[in-house]
Structures are given as structure tokens and as C-alpha cells.
Enzyme design. Structure first.
Site, mmCIF file in Angstrom:
data_model
loop_
_atom_site.group_PDB
_atom_site.id
_atom_site.type_symbol
_atom_site.label_atom_id
_atom_site.label_comp_id
_atom_site.label_asym_id
_atom_site.label_seq_id
_atom_site.Cartn_x
_atom_site.Cartn_y
_atom_site.Cartn_z
ATOM 1 N N HIS A 222 -26.989 -55.793 -5.383
ATOM 2 C CA HIS A 222 -25.643 -54.532 -4.769
ATOM 3 C C HIS A 222 -25.401 -55.284 -4.121
ATOM 4 C CE1 HIS A 222 -27.584 -51.384 -6.677
ATOM 5 N NE2 HIS A 222 -27.528 -52.034 -7.514
ATOM 6 N N ASP B 254 -26.279 -46.482 -2.557
ATOM 7 C CA ASP B 254 -27.780 -46.289 -3.131
ATOM 8 C C ASP B 254 -29.056 -45.796 -1.910
ATOM 9 O OD1 ASP B 254 -27.620 -50.296 -3.133
ATOM 10 O OD2 ASP B 254 -27.496 -48.558 -5.142
ATOM 11 N N SER C 46 -26.898 -52.710 -13.061
ATOM 12 C CA SER C 46 -26.383 -52.163 -12.328
ATOM 13 C C SER C 46 -25.277 -53.184 -11.769
ATOM 14 C CB SER C 46 -27.315 -51.677 -10.746
ATOM 15 O OG SER C 46 -27.597 -52.796 -10.093
#
Lengths: 188, 179
Positions: free
Chosen positions: A104, A130, A65
Site C-alpha cells: 500500500h 488501513d 487494492s
């Protein structure tokens, strides 16, 4: 050819181990040697935890990701000593009651008058933020959910951890072999 | 002891040590480069405020901006990509600090120097400027700034922001710009 080689190595190790057992002093020495190595590794890990104030100062990137920056198998060095984060920081966080750390980037940050943060994260390579990953009903992350900011990266080294995770038997094989090795190798 | 196993062990761990050493050298070689060579931003300004509405209990602004920037100075051999973000900062009664990313882009070193020079106008925001419940965007002063993250092949990540930034004020009442 290979099974013969393995049997050969196994036999040699067994001979070494038998010799070791006969000589108690040598055995004690080797065991202490092994213990030193294990405890040194533990000390380094705990030391890192202390300096970075993070419960997990080194993490392995598990998903894609954050590509192309971080690939599956890269390791990240974290630093949790800064209570202030800012938008754009690459952070590793854990959602409450879940085990898997996620790497992230902070997309939105709202700081409250009391100094606490409401944070929203998103993976660079993901289309959406998210919120879908957070616990049901949870809209924001707080500073406590964050294990640390990513400060540095090393490529590919984490592949070993991923392999160990996917095939747990490898863990025992690896540790067993290394242990055997230290126990039976003779220094000069 | 010169069995295959011992040799394999020696080779593997030596290789790993060498790899680690080289990685550290690679990281050290570019310390300080990023603070001395920053992207040059010539323009980062609001182009059009498309709408400012209350949406599900929170204020939401949609806007477009102009961005003229040259990223080439920031690249060196150890940079894999630069992560570019346009950040809007503002203050409300409820929250003293609010930072929201409006737009981001990944600029990779392999893309080539053409992709590293930006001269685009009217870039629509990727993420809406949404405030938290109870805050409110009407009449607030918003600062737009460019923040970039150097992401190396190996080594330390380094984030920086431009000294150049611009400010605009949101209208005092909800509005939608009809094209």
C-alpha cells in the site's frame, strides 16, 4: 491421446533414470549439475536480500487494492536500504504476527524526535485507510513493519506464484519435473 | 533428444527470457525522462480553511485548496498512470516532521490529455489534516506541495515533487467557518 503421451514421456524418463543409475559417474555428474542450479538460484536470492536489506526483495501482488497501478500477479522489486520513508511511497509491510505482506501507499507520516516513525497506509483502490487491517489497538505502523519500498515492477510474472499457492500440488509437480529434467538431460 | 517435452521446455524458457529482456529494455528506454519532463504546476494554494477543531483528543483541520497543474509532459508510452497527491507538511513540538496526504487522484494514461490538465478551485480535502495526540495544529505553519508518482507499465517507479509549493498558517484558536 494425452494419457498415451504422458505414459510415453514417463516411460522414456524411466529408461533414462535406469540408465543413469547404472552409470554412477554420470549420475554423480547430473546430481552435481542439479545442485549447482539450485545453489545458484539460492545465491542470487540471498544476494538480493543483502543488497536491498530486505527479508523479501521480490514480492507478488496478491490483491487488487492498488489497482489500476498494480494488478494481482505483478511482481514488485523492493528496496529496504533507505531508513527514511516519505509520504506517497509505495511500501510493502507486514502486520506483526501475520504472514501476508501488503502493498500500500503511505498516507500519513509523523516523525518523532528520536527519528522513529508513525505511519498510516492506504491502498490506492481502497475507500478507507488501513487502520482496520492493523492489529487490534494498533493505530500506526513503524519503520520495522516495512519490508521495503517498491522500486520497480514487472507485469504478470507473479501469476506463476499465485497458481502455485492456490494449488500446492503444482509445486511438487513443477519441481519434480524440473529435477527429473536436469537429472536426465545430456549436455552435448 | 527432441521429444515434445524438450521442445516445450526450450520454447517456454526462451519466451520468458525474451519477455524479461524486453521488459528491461522498456524500463531502460525511459530512464531520465521523468526527471527532465515534470508536470507544470501553476497554482497550489489554500482556498478556505473550513474548520480547525479538537476532535476526540486530536486536532483536526478541514480545508479546501486550488490546484492548477498540467500533467501532460510527464506522460510517455511506458507510463500507466500518475498518482497525484497534495501533501501538507508541518512541524510540531512533539514531532519534527509531519507529512499528511490531503488529497490524491489517479490519472491514467488511457484517460486522455483532457483529464491531464487540472484547473480546479475549491477542491475539498479527501483526508482531514489530523495531528497526533499531544501535538496540536493551532498556530502552525503548513506547507502544501504536489507530489506525483510515475507508475510504469514495466520498470522503475519514480516519485517527484513540485518546486512550487505554498504555505499558510493555521489560526491560533479553534474555529469553524460558517458558510
Amino acid at each position: 491421446m494425452i494419457p498415451a503421451m504422458i505414459k510415453d514421456i514417463y516411460d522414456k524418463q524411466m529408461i533414462e533414470l535406469k540408465k543413469l543409475w547404472a552409470n554412477k559417474r554420470q549420475l554423480t555428474y547430473q546430481v552435481l549439475n542439479l545442485a549447482m542450479i539450485v545453489f545458484s538460484a539460492l545465491m542470487i536470492w540471498k544476494g538480493l536480500m543483502f543488497i536491498t536489506k530486505s527479508e523479501s526483495p521480490v514480492v507478488v501482488v496478491l490483491s487488487g487494492s492498488m489497482e489500476p497501478a498494480f494488478q494481482r500477479g505483478d511482481i514488485l522489486f523492493l528496496d529496504n536500504s533507505n531508513p527514511h520513508v516519505k509520504v506517497g511511497d509505495v511500501v510493502v509491510f507486514k502486520i506483526k504476527d501475520r504472514d501476508i505482506p501488503i502493498v500500500h501507499r503511505i498516507l500519513k507520516l509523523h516523525e518523532k524526535p528520536d527519528g522513529s516513525y508513525d505511519l498510516l497506509t492506504k491502498g490506492d483502490n481502497n475507500r478507507v485507510d488501513d487502520r482496520g487491517l492493523y492489529a487490534p489497538g494498533q493505530l500506526w505502523l513503524s519503520r520495522d513493519d516495512i519490508l521495503g519500498q517498491a522500486r520497480g515492477t514487472l507485469r504478470y510474472v507473479g501469476m506463476v506464484t499465485i497458481a502455485l499457492n492456490d494449488y500446492p500440488v503444482l509445486k511438487y509437480v513443477l519441481v519434480g519435473m524440473m529435477g527429473l529434467f536436469v537429472l536426465t538431460s545430456k549436455e552435448g | 533428444m527432441h521429444t515434445v517435452w524438450v521442445r516445450l521446455n526450450a520454447v517456454t524458457f526462451y519466451a520468458l527470457s525474451v519477455l524479461l529482456g524486453l521488459s528491461v529494455l522498456a524500463a531502460i528506454s525511459k530512464i531520465g525522462h521523468s526527471s527532465r519532463n515534470a508536470p507544470v504546476v501553476t497554482k497550489l494554494e489554500l482556498n478556505t480553511l473550513r474548520s480547525l477543531k479538537a476532535h476526540g483528543g486530536v486536532d483536526r483541520a478541514l480545508l479546501s485548496f486550488d490546484l492548477h497543474a498540467d500533467l501532460r509532459p510527464a506522460f510517455h508510452w511506458n507510463i500507466k498512470q500518475i498518482f497525484l497527491t497534495v501533501v501538507a507538511t508541518y512541524e510540531t513540538k512533539r514531532n519534527p516532521v509531519n507529512q499528511v496526504v490531503l488529497w490524491d487522484k489517479i490519472v491514467e494514461a488511457v484517460d486522455g490529455p483532457d483529464k491531464m490538465v487540472f484547473k480546479e478551485d475549491n477542491i475539498y480535502c479527501k483526508y482531514a489534516l489530523i495531528d497526533q495526540r499531544g501535538g496540536g495544529l493551532r498556530g502552525k505553519e503548513v506547507t502544501l506541495s504536489l507530489v506525483w508518482d510515475h507508475m510504469p507499465l514495466t520498470g522503475l517507479l519514480h516519485m517527484d515533487k513540485s518546486v512550487y509549493n505554498s504555505t499558510f498558517t493555521l489560526p491560533d484558536s479553534y474555529a469553524v467557518k460558517r458558510q
